[in-house]
Write an enzyme that holds these catalytic residues in place. Structure first.
Site, PDB file in Angstrom:
ATOM      1  N   CYS A  25       0.827  -1.201   0.000  1.00 43.79           N
ATOM      2  CA  CYS A  25       0.000   0.000   0.000  1.00 43.79           C
ATOM      3  C   CYS A  25       0.862   1.253   0.000  1.00 43.79           C
ATOM      4  O   CYS A  25       1.744   1.410   0.846  1.00 43.79           O
ATOM      5  CB  CYS A  25      -0.915  -0.008   1.235  1.00 43.79           C
ATOM      6  SG  CYS A  25      -1.874   1.490   1.456  1.00 43.79           S
ATOM      7  N   ASN A  84       1.159   5.134  10.874  1.00 43.46           N
ATOM      8  CA  ASN A  84       2.566   5.131  11.257  1.00 43.46           C
ATOM      9  C   ASN A  84       3.507   5.501  10.118  1.00 43.46           C
ATOM     10  O   ASN A  84       4.670   5.823  10.369  1.00 43.46           O
ATOM     11  CB  ASN A  84       2.930   3.731  11.781  1.00 43.46           C
ATOM     12  CG  ASN A  84       4.368   3.630  12.218  1.00 43.46           C
ATOM     13  OD1 ASN A  84       4.808   4.347  13.096  1.00 43.46           O
ATOM     14  ND2 ASN A  84       5.129   2.734  11.582  1.00 43.46           N
ATOM     15  N   TYR A  98       9.502  18.499   8.166  1.00 42.89           N
ATOM     16  CA  TYR A  98       9.210  17.370   9.053  1.00 42.89           C
ATOM     17  C   TYR A  98       8.537  17.878  10.324  1.00 42.89           C
ATOM     18  O   TYR A  98       7.520  17.335  10.775  1.00 42.89           O
ATOM     19  CB  TYR A  98      10.507  16.630   9.386  1.00 42.89           C
ATOM     20  CG  TYR A  98      10.319  15.416  10.257  1.00 42.89           C
ATOM     21  CD1 TYR A  98       9.943  14.190   9.705  1.00 42.89           C
ATOM     22  CD2 TYR A  98      10.518  15.478  11.637  1.00 42.89           C
ATOM     23  CE1 TYR A  98       9.769  13.070  10.503  1.00 42.89           C
ATOM     24  CE2 TYR A  98      10.344  14.374  12.437  1.00 42.89           C
ATOM     25  CZ  TYR A  98       9.971  13.170  11.872  1.00 42.89           C
ATOM     26  OH  TYR A  98       9.796  12.064  12.658  1.00 42.89           O
TER      27      TYR A  98
END
Length: 231
Positions: free
Chosen positions: A33, A61, A121
């Site tokens: 995926c 995650n 980030y």
């Protein structure tokens, strides 16, 4: 049973084999995926539910830390977490015929403080924290009686993401000193310990920190002004 959705076929298969060798052949399924594909991500939910009958726990995650690929980082670290959470609401919520459950979104200590040298980030992880807290406060499906939702904010952990977080061209004498503060990496096992405790202790609307300094604890936020109870 567990459905393991991963873009990396080799690692995903290895993880599935690890679970099946310990718990039985029907206890894990690997689902290749790309989480940036809405269709592939929903297919992973559908196939896991078909395999095991229902969904109980969702962990968003997937993440990357490459500042060179900042648009992709936003897509994976933040947009896919949003989509995964909405899919959890669709497939788990009692409001939609589900049985309730738990969602745990993985952020980072960079979602609570400034991440050295990784501005995008840091932005994505702040986004995960803010999004998850808002869903817990205002979405009618995300309650202690339906879908409990929490965030984990580990400091830098010993995973492959750490090796690409800071581009070499950002490194100089001052940044080396700043990086030395995060050079000691957390073992993934400590993050997993925190994850399990959030599930087993019926936690809801918590932001868990996992750090060398404090171990596993919870971040306390200032109280926000009164707002409408739910969206």
């Amino acid at each position: 049973g567990i459905g393991i959705a991963d873009v990396n076929h080799k690692k995903g298969q290895e993880t599935a084999r690890h679970f099946t060798s310990q718990y039985g052949n029907n206890k894990a399924v690997f689902l290749q995926c790309d989480v940036t594909s809405d269709q592939q991500l929903e297919d992973a939910f559908k196939k896991t539910k078909q395999k095991f009958g229902q969904l109980d726990i969702v962990c968003n995650n997937a993440g990357i830390g490459d500042e060179r690929k900042w648009r992709q980082m936003i897509d994976i670290n933040l947009a896919a977490v949003v989509q995964g959470t909405y899919l959890a609401r669709k497939y788990l919520s009692k409001l939609n015929g589900g049985s309730g459950g738990v969602v745990i979104n993985i952020a980072s200590m960079a979602g609570l403080i400034l991440g050295p040298l990784c501005p995008v980030y840091t932005a994505t992880k702040h986004g995960v924290v803010g999004f998850t807290r808002t869903m817990a406060s205002f979405d009618p499906a995300f309650t202690a009686e339906d879908i409990r939702i929490n965030t984990i904010c580990p400091s830098f952990s010993d995973t492959s993401i750490i090796h690409k977080t800071v581009p070499p061209e950002f490194i100089n004498s001052s940044t080396v000193r700043r990086l030395s503060d995060i050079a000691k990496l957390l073992p993934v096992s400590l993050v997993a310990e925190g994850f399990i405790s959030l599930i087993e202790e019926d936690a809801h609307d918590k932001v868990m920190r996992v750090t060398h300094e404090r171990g596993i604890d919870f971040h306390k936020f200032k109280k926000t002004p009164p707002m409408p109870s739910k969206m």
